[in-house]
Write an enzyme that holds these catalytic residues in place. Sequence first.
Site, PDB file in Angstrom:
ATOM      1  N   GLY A   1      49.733  34.950  25.720  1.00 53.73           N
ATOM      2  CA  GLY A   1      49.212  33.720  25.339  1.00 53.73           C
ATOM      3  C   GLY A   1      49.816  32.878  24.346  1.00 53.73           C
ATOM      4  O   GLY A   1      49.791  31.562  24.088  1.00 53.73           O
TER       5      GLY A   1
ATOM      6  N   ASP B   1      43.234  35.074  33.872  1.00 52.64           N
ATOM      7  CA  ASP B   1      43.335  36.521  33.344  1.00 52.64           C
ATOM      8  C   ASP B   1      42.088  36.958  32.899  1.00 52.64           C
ATOM      9  O   ASP B   1      41.867  37.206  31.610  1.00 52.64           O
ATOM     10  CB  ASP B   1      44.536  36.663  32.407  1.00 52.64           C
ATOM     11  CG  ASP B   1      45.066  37.913  32.069  1.00 52.64           C
ATOM     12  OD1 ASP B   1      44.611  38.737  33.021  1.00 52.64           O
ATOM     13  OD2 ASP B   1      45.921  38.111  31.259  1.00 52.64           O
TER      14      ASP B   1
ATOM     15  N   SER C   1      44.432  46.218  33.851  1.00 56.85           N
ATOM     16  CA  SER C   1      45.864  46.020  34.081  1.00 56.85           C
ATOM     17  C   SER C   1      46.728  46.685  32.794  1.00 56.85           C
ATOM     18  O   SER C   1      47.714  47.617  33.353  1.00 56.85           O
ATOM     19  CB  SER C   1      46.100  44.586  34.093  1.00 56.85           C
ATOM     20  OG  SER C   1      47.715  44.201  34.042  1.00 56.85           O
TER      21      SER C   1
END
Length: 401
Positions: free
Chosen positions: A66, A155, A163
């Site tokens: 990010g 996401d 994940s």
Amino acid sequence: KEHFYEIVKDTILGRLSDVELTSFIVAQMYRKMEIEDIENLTRAMADLGEKISFNRTVYEKHSIGGVPGNKVSLLIVPIVAAAGLLIPKTSSRSITSPSGTADTMEVLAPVELSPQEFKEVALKVGGAIVWGGKLGLSPADDLFISRVEHPLSIDPVSQLLASVMSKKLAVGVNYLVVDLPVGKGTKLSNEEEARELASKFIELGRRLGIHTVCGVTYGDQPVGHAVGPALEAREALEALEGGGPTSLREKATALAGLLLEASGLAARGQGKDLAMSLLSSGKALQKMREIIEAQGGDPNIKPEDIKLGEHRASITSPADGYVVEVSNYAIKEIARTAGAPTDKGAGVLLYAKRGYSVRKGDKLLEIFSEHAYKLTEAISLAQRLKPITVEGMLLHRIPED
């Protein structure tokens, strides 16, 4: 539980269309999963893929991303390995950023290793930085990313948790530090959101048998000055050699210190000092060179050896003053428009960050691209988005015509 195993299995076997996969991922953005469901999804993703056993205590670090320029893993892995710990890092390629850790490491050495090669490298030198997709770990995750998350730049939190933790579970991680950057333009806009996500990581880790610590880090502007695979690889090497930006060294040693404390090599609150000692002494650099060589790269590579995009343009300050803001979003979009991460030499190099004093005409940033047309598009975008704000500068004209 059985439903999650069926979904994951059907994904791996290609029984689900892109529309169906998109429905599954997008639904997670609007219908929040309970922690039990996230655990079941995580276990299914890990169980229906390769698993690697090191028969040793395994340490790992992961960032949720990010914030642009977050190449800290290229410092953390050799620091922790130089301390004598085992840190076999599995990394992802970029989903929404200009460069994932695997994209950056690939500039220095091959990252697509087989499970056996990965295990041999890690055990030989104490660390590795490889792309998890090649290992067959959590194969459904790579399909979710490539077919849905990357194209749509999304996401969901539940999928992010599954994940990360499915890949850690598959390689038998015992101690994990998760980097949670907080700031404008990142995935977490404030500390409250970070604490909420941290609690989910810690609880999921507890259920999976992974001792998890989260580090909430400053993310209001890029880490260091370089954004893009080649630029970031060069900056990481500079930091390992004793130079590089202070922000990069500080963040990397702080997070590495949390792992050193978890191992018992450093007392609580003293891990950062040990990490900084390993970095400043040159031991981390030597370990990184060992890792690069073991993965098939040139251990003698120097920062200046790394090739950057030949098409370049500078954005200069329109006024005298101080930099009051650097937009993560704008920097990411400009770097990606220039070609990153697909084009390794593409990206953005910052010459001024928040608090810097600049004069009219000073260079604020430089855009690198491997293609002239992509550079032209990136320049146009930079002129619209104004990625760096200098106090007193004109932001917009209204009306525009």
